[in-house]
Design an enzyme around this catalytic site. Structure first.
Site, PDB file in Angstrom:
ATOM      1  CD  GLN A   1     -29.138 -16.637  12.463  1.00  0.00           C
ATOM      2  OE1 GLN A   1     -28.245 -16.651  13.282  1.00  0.00           O
ATOM      3  NE2 GLN A   1     -28.942 -16.316  11.212  1.00  0.00           N
TER       4      GLN A   1
ATOM      5  N   GLY B   1     -25.640 -26.812  17.717  1.00  0.00           N
ATOM      6  CA  GLY B   1     -24.211 -26.939  18.015  1.00  0.00           C
ATOM      7  C   GLY B   1     -23.874 -26.081  19.211  1.00  0.00           C
ATOM      8  CG  PHE B   2     -26.521 -24.619  21.063  1.00  0.00           C
ATOM      9  CD1 PHE B   2     -27.068 -24.119  19.894  1.00  0.00           C
ATOM     10  CD2 PHE B   2     -27.353 -25.354  21.910  1.00  0.00           C
ATOM     11  CE1 PHE B   2     -28.393 -24.341  19.562  1.00  0.00           C
ATOM     12  CE2 PHE B   2     -28.684 -25.590  21.584  1.00  0.00           C
ATOM     13  CZ  PHE B   2     -29.199 -25.082  20.412  1.00  0.00           C
TER      14      PHE B   2
ATOM     15  N   PRO C   1     -34.927 -11.950   5.861  1.00  0.00           N
ATOM     16  CG  PRO C   1     -36.425 -10.299   5.167  1.00  0.00           C
ATOM     17  CD  PRO C   1     -35.426 -11.297   4.657  1.00  0.00           C
ATOM     18  CE  LYS C   2     -40.833 -18.309   7.043  1.00  0.00           C
ATOM     19  NZ  LYS C   2     -41.669 -18.944   6.004  1.00  0.00           N
TER      20      LYS C   2
ATOM     21  CD  GLU D   1     -22.292 -17.049  18.596  1.00  0.00           C
ATOM     22  OE1 GLU D   1     -21.805 -17.736  19.498  1.00  0.00           O
ATOM     23  OE2 GLU D   1     -21.654 -16.695  17.591  1.00  0.00           O
TER      24      GLU D   1
END
Ligand code: MOS
Length: 735
Positions: free
Chosen positions: A635, A235-236, A629-630, A702
């Site tokens: 991300q 989507g960004f 954590p994965k 982000e």
């Protein structure tokens, strides 16, 4: 608790890699027709005539719609936090405001028929010269009326502090327009039922906002609109506001009285939906001889459309990152021109602002002779310089020192061009970052069923980062179930209202609502065990009841009962818990909540060819408690790769005469590929942050894209002695 904190693989992973996950354009309905958009060739002016005769007679065509026969839409005002991507609604009048603006739409039996018939439409234009943004226009920029935050800020007296400073850095940094480029293009499938219900299958980061906008623009009550988006192929930010094609598809379906699918082509992704506006940013830093900041001034300008005052809040970085004893002032202005309205893109605001601020900090490090990591440690602050509130948690020191240790920063020799590997120049650079944390209301529902499984439901989204998985982990721990007993349903307005998948907010907010809903279901179960029919735990206190493996137990009396038995005993088929997370906005809370990072890059530069290769990267992040954590690491490496694109490759080019973005596809818009990316090393150094979320988390996704570009630019300076203040860092700028 045992699922939270585990590196659990995605629950939807198998469906995604085997083609079982259905994206918007995959959804098929009986009797579907297809819509194709015809675009304006000019960027400014009007259409004088549109001849649709041949198109209307072409094979398979059901309708040809232009501003002359298109149903009318209600105009809706625009604001930064509105679901509307741009206010200007096409096919409502003869005006042209941007290149690529829809001027006609063809609906046909097949997509090819619709697209072909579109080529038969003859349009005459009256063209005016378009206003095309150039950095030199920053001087005439203005303050728009619409705003999400104050455009200007002033704490202390930055001007005086800078005037009196022993060391001063003043530079202008520029960044290009960029497009989102998700793998999945936008698409809409609109269907009106006989009872007047409109269902929009839409590739969107905000089903709830899309419903709201469709209701306003189409004049249909919200209760009669459903919006569905189960999976997103990226989507960004581009899918976080609604764009005109979604509304056009809804109206086309009404006109032809059939379901209508409108998939954007790859080329249309550069003209029909938003983009990140270019920025021109001026930074002035004042410091003492030891690199202690006395004043910061950060002014940013971006282009916007002629109809909406979209502000790219790049200077917010300087409001919160470093303390400056004398003062900090910031400002934002816009330059109106012929383009569609810009929008948020992959770490909006911060990703641009930090390139300017953290490049300038590197320049200050060289001007004062203070090591870049040490310079930042000296300017670290526990108090938010903007609001004066203490930060809830701020592990910036840990990010800097642990990141530096992992990277081996102490082996760096500071002088530019001092590190080599044979023919190659080696450069090492770093930068730090602060990222906005959002607190938004969200609802969720958790249903325990008679088989001892749980269903989580919310009108939130998994944008691809793992929301289905972390929600299952959180519900499982709260209910004392294993995650495989939990099913998560998202992306449908018929589910409890939640917030959009924007601002890296979903774990801290939408998932907090899931925790509250699971707690409510659990409390109901405990109450039943204490006071229900044939209550096994009669007389005990609620806090004595333990739940694990789907079983409630009273250890003291060695009694236990499964959820399934409990429900059966009480003649219930399910137990429902509602979660309503309703936080005060971050800006109104007693603490300032932000995420933080320090990132370290090593590049190899070929001195003959000007080619830059990233060879190593370490990112250290404070995003509070990490739930998985994965998926968190996934991300982070994704964010770093976005940053590499921003630093070295990405730019949208506008033809300065035609006012048209000339990028049409992935061969004309470069993003990093696997071959561009080395092993990426990530560390999470944050702790449970109560102010951030009941889950202890802060925004992560982000954050990881921020300050990658200045770290790389600083590494390029270290390698070559050339300071590049204009992104991307391309070969011609280095030769
Ligand atoms: Mo993000 S750019 O907040 O969708």
């Amino acid at each position: 608790m045992n699922a939270i904190g585990q590196p659990m693989s995605r629950v939807d992973g198998r469906r995604k890699v085997t083609g079982g996950a259905r994206y918007t354009a995959d959804i098929s309905l009986p009797g579907v027709a297809y819509a194709a958009i015809v675009h304006s060739r000019i960027a400014n002016g009007r259409t004088v005539s549109i001849d649709t005769t041949a198109a209307g007679q072409a094979r398979g065509v059901l309708a040809v719609l232009t501003h002359q026969n298109m149903p009318r839409m209600n105009p809706v005002p625009w604001s930064h936090l509105h679901p509307q991507g741009q206010t200007y609604l096409p096919l409502q009048d003869d005006r042209i405001h941007y290149a690529g603006q829809p001027v006609a739409m063809v609906v046909a039996e097949t997509l090819d028929q619709a697209a072909y018939a579109g080529t038969l439409i003859k349009i005459e234009y009256e063209a005016d010269r378009p206003v095309v943004f150039r950095p030199a226009m920053a001087k005439e920029a203005v303050e728009p009326a619409q705003r999400m935050w104050p455009l200007r800020s002033s704490v202390g007296d930055a001007e005086k502090a800078i005037a009196d400073a022993a060391v001063k850095i003043e530079q202008t940094y520029t960044m290009p327009d960029r497009h989102h480029n998700p793998m999945e293009p936008h698409a809409t499938l609109a269907v009106w039922d006989d009872d007047g219900t409109l269902t929009l299958y839409d590739s969107t980061q905000m089903v709830v906002g899309t419903r709201k906008l469709a209701s306003l623009v189409l004049g249909v009550p919200e209760e009669t609109i459903n919006v569905v988006c189960e999976f997103l192929g990226g989507g960004f930010g581009g899918k976080s506001w609604s764009w005109p094609h979604t509304l056009l598809a809804a109206l086309a379906a009404k006109v032809v009285k059939r379901p209508v699918r409108l998939p954007l082509t790859r080329a249309q992704m550069y003209s029909m939906v938003g983009h990140q506006a270019a920025t021109v940013q001026t930074i002035v830093l004042g410091s003492d001889r030891d690199g202690k900041l006395t004043g910061i001034r950060h002014d940013s300008v971006n282009p916007t459309s002629v109809f909406d005052g979209y502000v790219e809040y790049a200077a917010v970085a300087s409001r919160h990152l470093w303390g400056a004893s004398g003062g900090i002032s910031t400002s934002h202005r816009v330059a109106y021109g012929n383009r569609n309205t810009p929008v948020v893109l992959r770490a909006p605001m911060e990703a641009q602002g930090h390139f300017a601020l953290e490049s300038a900090m590197d320049e200050l490090a060289y001007a004062t002779g203070v090591d870049p990591v040490e310079l930042r440690l000296r300017n670290n602050t526990d108090t938010d310089p903007y609001s004066g509130r203490p930060f809830s948690t701020r592990a910036m020191g840990k990010c800097l020192t642990e990141g530096a240790a992992r990277f081996g920063w102490d082996r760096r020799t500071p002088k530019p061009r001092s590190m080599r590997d044979g023919h190659y120049l080696i450069g090492q650079g770093m930068a730090a970052a602060v990222y906005t944390h959002w607190r938004w209301p969200a609802k969720a529902r958790v249903t325990l069923d008679g088989g001892g499984s749980a269903l989580v439901e919310a009108a939130a989204h998994d944008i691809g980062t793992g929301t289905y998985t972390v929600m299952a982990q959180v519900a499982a721990d709260t209910l004392g179930l294993t995650p495989d007993r939990v099913t998560v349903r998202l992306g449908d307005t018929r589910l409890p209202e939640s917030h959009p998948a924007i601002g890296s907010s979903t774990v801290s907010n939408a998932t907090a609502a899931v925790m509250l809903a699971a707690q409510a279901a659990r409390e109901k179960a405990v109450l039943l065990a204490l006071t229900g029919r044939d209550a096994l735990f009669s007389g005990a206190a609620p806090e004595d009841v333990m739940i694990a493996d789907g079983r409630l137990s009273l250890a003291r009396k060695n009694l236990n009962i499964t959820y399934a038995e409990l429900l059966a005993r009480n003649g219930l088929s399910s137990l429902v818990g509602d979660g309503n997370y309703d936080p005060v906005e971050e800006v109104k809370g007693p603490k300032a909540v932000f995420s933080f990072s320090a990132v370290f890059a090593e590049v190899r530069v070929d001195p003959d060819l000007g080619l830059v290769r990233l060879s190593r990267f370490v990112g250290a992040y404070d995003a509070g408690r990490i739930i998985n954590p994965k998926t968190a690491r996934s991300q982070a490496i994704g964010g770093i790769i976005w940053g590499v694109g921003q630093a070295l490759l990405e730019q949208s080019e506008i033809d300065s005469t035609l006012g048209r973005f000339v990028n049409r596809n992935y061969s004309g818009y470069l993003v990093p590929t696997n071959a561009d990316i080395p092993e990426l090393d990530t560390l999470f150094v944050g702790e449970f942050d109560q102010e951030g979320s009941p889950l202890g988390s802060k925004g992560l996704g982000e954050l990881t894209a921020v300050s990658v570009a200045p770290a790389i630019a600083n590494a390029v300076y270290h390698a070559t002695g050339k300071r590049i203040r204009d992104l991307p860092i391309t070969v011609e700028k280095l030769l």
